[in-house]
Design a protein around this motif. Structure first.
Motif, PDB file in Angstrom:
ATOM      1  N   VAL A  40       0.820  -1.219   0.000  1.00  0.00           N
ATOM      2  CA  VAL A  40       0.000   0.000   0.000  1.00  0.00           C
ATOM      3  C   VAL A  40       0.850   1.264   0.000  1.00  0.00           C
ATOM      4  CG1 VAL A  40      -1.657   1.333   1.363  1.00  0.00           C
ATOM      5  CG2 VAL A  40      -1.942  -1.143   1.117  1.00  0.00           C
ATOM      6  N   VAL A  41       1.926   1.272   0.787  1.00  0.00           N
ATOM      7  CA  VAL A  41       2.696   2.488   1.036  1.00  0.00           C
ATOM      8  C   VAL A  41       3.782   2.655  -0.018  1.00  0.00           C
ATOM      9  CG1 VAL A  41       4.220   3.662   2.668  1.00  0.00           C
ATOM     10  CG2 VAL A  41       2.243   2.373   3.499  1.00  0.00           C
ATOM     11  N   GLY A  42       3.971   3.891  -0.447  1.00  0.00           N
ATOM     12  CA  GLY A  42       5.027   4.204  -1.403  1.00  0.00           C
ATOM     13  C   GLY A  42       4.969   5.659  -1.791  1.00  0.00           C
ATOM     14  N   SER A  43       5.759   6.032  -2.788  1.00  0.00           N
ATOM     15  CA  SER A  43       5.731   7.422  -3.244  1.00  0.00           C
ATOM     16  C   SER A  43       4.354   7.802  -3.758  1.00  0.00           C
ATOM     17  CB  SER A  43       6.774   7.635  -4.353  1.00  0.00           C
ATOM     18  OG  SER A  43       6.554   6.722  -5.425  1.00  0.00           O
ATOM     19  N   ALA A  44       3.605   6.810  -4.258  1.00  0.00           N
ATOM     20  CA  ALA A  44       2.213   7.006  -4.655  1.00  0.00           C
ATOM     21  C   ALA A  44       1.364   6.018  -3.856  1.00  0.00           C
ATOM     22  CB  ALA A  44       2.030   6.769  -6.153  1.00  0.00           C
ATOM     23  N   PRO A  45       0.803   6.436  -2.713  1.00  0.00           N
ATOM     24  CA  PRO A  45      -0.002   5.521  -1.889  1.00  0.00           C
ATOM     25  C   PRO A  45      -1.161   4.938  -2.685  1.00  0.00           C
ATOM     26  CG  PRO A  45       0.465   7.572  -0.721  1.00  0.00           C
ATOM     27  CD  PRO A  45       0.886   7.785  -2.144  1.00  0.00           C
ATOM     28  N   ILE A  46      -1.390   3.659  -2.465  1.00  0.00           N
ATOM     29  CA  ILE A  46      -2.457   2.955  -3.177  1.00  0.00           C
ATOM     30  C   ILE A  46      -3.427   2.386  -2.144  1.00  0.00           C
ATOM     31  CG2 ILE A  46      -3.013   1.043  -4.724  1.00  0.00           C
ATOM     32  CD1 ILE A  46      -0.227   1.320  -5.920  1.00  0.00           C
TER      33      ILE A  46
END
Length: 346
Positions: A40-46
């Motif tokens: 889920v977590v990253g530079s672009a949360p999903i």
């Protein structure tokens, strides 16, 4: 006699077994939560719902492709590498009876990394299937070298000498590796993130290439864990119980080589993963290596994946490689161990 039993054979008062079992279940839940966060977590949360949709109703959208082709392979690789480093660290501590031992500190990871670097410099190998055998050979040679140099003329290696020799050898090998990288920057530019330690953007087929060595190493570790409980009582007591010490120790070394070598080939020379977790779990498990190995197999990947998730968010929109984040966690623990009573008595 089992530490969970009284002299008469009845369960000892205050047995840790229920606590161990509950703790193992909690560790499994924690690992599942962190694996989910990694998706889920990253530079672009999903959103989690989008992750589930990508797994069940993949529509070819950029978001779904990011999940299936980037985040899932990265998460699964973190799981495999974390298990390998955690279990190999626990085995190394059991084998050496050294609470400061782990494949990174004893130079095993550095040996694997140096062998890969040498292969890249001499023959230009860049695929995981090409340099995995080099990593395994490097891990074996480094292990033998550390034990030989620490043993000295008497052939016995104290925990402190093993640690000092391992750290020194790792520093030398890492220095030579960096020198080789500077000599041929074009070739090593493709592996710069591997040298820092990372589970991101690994070549296709990385997980498949390391799966067999890791599974074999874990199988051997499972066979050796219970005999290690007897060896912890001393060599004489282990022999009295009918254990073949040479066979058990050889099995441990083979397992450590497979696990640490495969993990290093896939993710680079990561350190501290196998050092931190065994010391955390001893407060729950006590000195039972069967339980320590089991806990390490769950909590080490949780630590590695958690560190990777942390590295994605602390310097947004950029990322910190997990090999940079782990020393920030592991170094304070190592200092605390060195200052602790148990380490001072080594």
């Amino acid at each position: 006699m089992s530490p969970d039993r009284s002299p008469g054979g009845a369960p000892a008062l205050g047995s840790r077994r229920p606590l161990r079992t509950i703790g193992l279940a909690i560790a499994a839940c924690l690992l599942v939560v962190l694996l989910g966060l990694s998706l889920v977590v990253g530079s672009a949360p999903i959103p989690l719902a989008e992750v589930i949709a990508a797994l069940t109703e993949h529509d070819g959208s950029p978001t779904h492709i990011t999940i299936t082709e980037a985040r899932i392979p990265r998460t699964l690789l973190g799981l495999a590498v974390g298990v390998a480093l955690g279990v190999s660290g626990a085995l190394m501590q059991a084998l050496t009876r050294n609470p400061l031992a782990d494949p990174g500190i004893l130079g095993v990871n550095a040996g694997a990394g140096f062998a890969v670097t040498l292969g890249v410099a001499l023959s230009g190998v860049t695929r995981i299937d090409q340099y995995l055998p080099l990593a395994l050979v490097g891990a074996v040679v480094a292990t033998i070298a550390v034990f030989a140099m620490a043993g000295g003329s008497r052939g016995t290696a104290s925990p402190v000498r093993l640690t000092l020799v391992g750290v020194a050898l790792a520093a030398v090998l890492m220095g030579v590796s960096q020198t080789l990288a500077l000599i041929d920057p074009d070739t090593f530019d493709r592996m710069r993130f591997w040298g820092a330690g990372t589970i991101a953007d690994r070549p296709p087929g990385t997980l498949e290439a390391i799966a067999l060595p890791i599974l074999a190493g874990l199988a051997i570790a499972a066979l050796c864990a219970r005999p290690l409980d007897a060896i912890a009582l001393g060599d004489d007591a282990a022999r009295a119980l009918g254990l073949r010490l040479g066979l058990v120790r050889s099995g441990v070394l083979v397992s450590v080589t497979l696990l640490a070598g495969a993990a290093t080939a896939a993710a680079g020379p990561l350190v501290f993963v196998g050092l931190v977790v065994p010391h955390i779990v001893r407060g729950i498990t006590g000195p039972r290596w069967t339980w320590i190995v089991a806990y390490s197999a769950l909590l080490s990947p949780a630590l590695l994946v958690g560190a990777d998730v942390l590295g994605r968010v602390v310097v947004l929109p950029a990322e910190l490689q997990v090999g940079i984040v782990m020393p920030l966690v592991g170094a304070p623990v190592l200092v605390a161990l060195v200052r602790g009573r148990r380490a001072r008595n080594l």
